[in-house]
Scaffold this active site. Structure first.
Site, PDB file in Angstrom:
ATOM      1  N   SER A 100      38.045  46.269  -7.506  1.00 39.11           N
ATOM      2  CA  SER A 100      36.745  45.609  -7.500  1.00 39.11           C
ATOM      3  C   SER A 100      36.852  44.142  -7.876  1.00 39.11           C
ATOM      4  O   SER A 100      35.874  43.407  -7.759  1.00 39.11           O
ATOM      5  CB  SER A 100      35.792  46.316  -8.471  1.00 39.11           C
ATOM      6  OG  SER A 100      36.325  46.328  -9.777  1.00 39.11           O
ATOM      7  N   HIS A 152      37.878  47.358  -0.733  1.00 40.18           N
ATOM      8  CA  HIS A 152      36.997  47.737  -1.834  1.00 40.18           C
ATOM      9  C   HIS A 152      36.023  48.789  -1.340  1.00 40.18           C
ATOM     10  O   HIS A 152      35.056  48.493  -0.654  1.00 40.18           O
ATOM     11  CB  HIS A 152      36.254  46.510  -2.377  1.00 40.18           C
ATOM     12  CG  HIS A 152      35.384  46.822  -3.545  1.00 40.18           C
ATOM     13  ND1 HIS A 152      34.296  46.060  -3.883  1.00 40.18           N
ATOM     14  CD2 HIS A 152      35.440  47.828  -4.462  1.00 40.18           C
ATOM     15  CE1 HIS A 152      33.720  46.572  -4.956  1.00 40.18           C
ATOM     16  NE2 HIS A 152      34.396  47.646  -5.312  1.00 40.18           N
ATOM     17  N   GLU A 182      34.617  46.419   1.803  1.00 42.74           N
ATOM     18  CA  GLU A 182      35.092  45.047   1.887  1.00 42.74           C
ATOM     19  C   GLU A 182      36.576  45.079   2.234  1.00 42.74           C
ATOM     20  O   GLU A 182      37.352  45.800   1.604  1.00 42.74           O
ATOM     21  CB  GLU A 182      34.872  44.326   0.558  1.00 42.74           C
ATOM     22  CG  GLU A 182      33.418  44.089   0.239  1.00 42.74           C
ATOM     23  CD  GLU A 182      33.201  43.496  -1.148  1.00 42.74           C
ATOM     24  OE1 GLU A 182      32.546  42.444  -1.246  1.00 42.74           O
ATOM     25  OE2 GLU A 182      33.681  44.082  -2.135  1.00 42.74           O
TER      26      GLU A 182
END
Length: 283
Positions: free
Chosen positions: A116, A137, A149
């Site tokens: 993260s 992510h 992501e």
């Protein structure tokens, strides 16, 4: 058929393993602790059985479990084509694991960093294959979230990006391109929000219930920031904020003391049974 390794059997690792198994992949799920693996399998079975009730597809829970092999330690990753790493946001632990995996895995194996906040280039630097390290992510709960992501590092090759996009597509995920900047899109915003919400409780401005009610009722969020913290893990929130604070050297990321106290006290949220809210038993 690709064999996908999943390192770390916590909330995120279990979700990634379930998502992979539901989409036809063979999965090797590893952790340093056998109890964590057993707990993950129980959670995967429960979530798979409840998938339709939660708004997802109908899932054959027995078939999902049959597609997942578990093992203690990274040695079982030797024949995997990808490894998706999901261990805690602790740089020392991640560095050691990547060094081990680099020695164990096939030369062509791609390492996917499910982080993260940590910069992907930093993680890749401890391996002998920086061109085959890429960030993805995933959001929690993984099987229910349609997008991720996608974060190439400085040395990540176009072939690694292509292979990873292909895997994500097979998992039913839309990849949102993000540059390798600590926190990416989601956590640059989310962690600040959760951290500030924790400060409101810490300073006695409002209860956790009041904070979350404003976000649900006024902004239309399905969950408030402190409910989200309990779902992600209060300890994970703290580690992520600390990484942002260290990386950017910016006071706006100063971790709320309440997050430290709760982490030290074992009040990690749903996974421990109590965080900002009391869940009665470990979820």
């Amino acid at each position: 058929m690709s064999v996908i390794g999943v390192a770390g059997a916590g909330v995120m690792g279990a979700g990634v393993a379930q998502n992979l198994a539901q989409t036809g992949h063979q999965v090797v799920l590893i952790d340093k602790d056998r109890q964590a693996l057993d707990t993950a399998l129980r959670k995967i079975e429960t979530q798979a059985r409840m998938s339709r009730l939660l708004g997802g597809p109908a899932v054959d829970a027995a078939a999902v479990l049959a597609s997942i092999t578990t093992a203690v330690g990274p040695g079982a990753l030797a024949e995997t084509d990808f490894v998706i790493e999901n261990i805690t946001e602790n740089w020392e632990l991640k560095r050691e694991l990547y060094r081990e995996m680099d020695q164990i895995c096939k030369p062509e194996t791609v390492f996917v960093v499910n982080t993260s906040a940590l910069p992907i280039t930093k993680v890749a630097s401890v391996t002998g294959r920086p061109d085959q390290v890429i960030g993805v992510h995933f959001m929690n709960p993984v099987p229910m979230k349609p997008a991720v992501e996608l974060i190439p590092g400085h040395h990540t090759s176009a072939e690694t990006v292509r292979r990873t996009r292909e895997l994500l597509g097979a998992m039913g995920k839309k990849a949102v391109d993000v540059k390798d900047a600590c926190g990416f899109i989601s956590n640059r915003v989310l962690m600040l929000t959760v951290n500030e919400a924790a400060f409101l409780v810490h300073e006695g401005v409002a209860t956790a219930e009041a904070v979350d009610e404003v976000f649900r009722s006024c902004f239309g969020h399905p969950m408030g920031p402190l409910e989200t913290a309990d779902l992600i893990g209060v300890d994970t929130i703290l580690y992520s904020v600390e990484v942002l604070y260290e990386h950017y050297n910016d006071g706006k990321y100063r971790p709320c003391p309440l997050l430290r106290t709760m982490t030290d006290a074992g009040l990690h949220g749903r996974k421990s049974g109590r965080g900002f809210y009391d869940y009665g038993t470990s979820a």
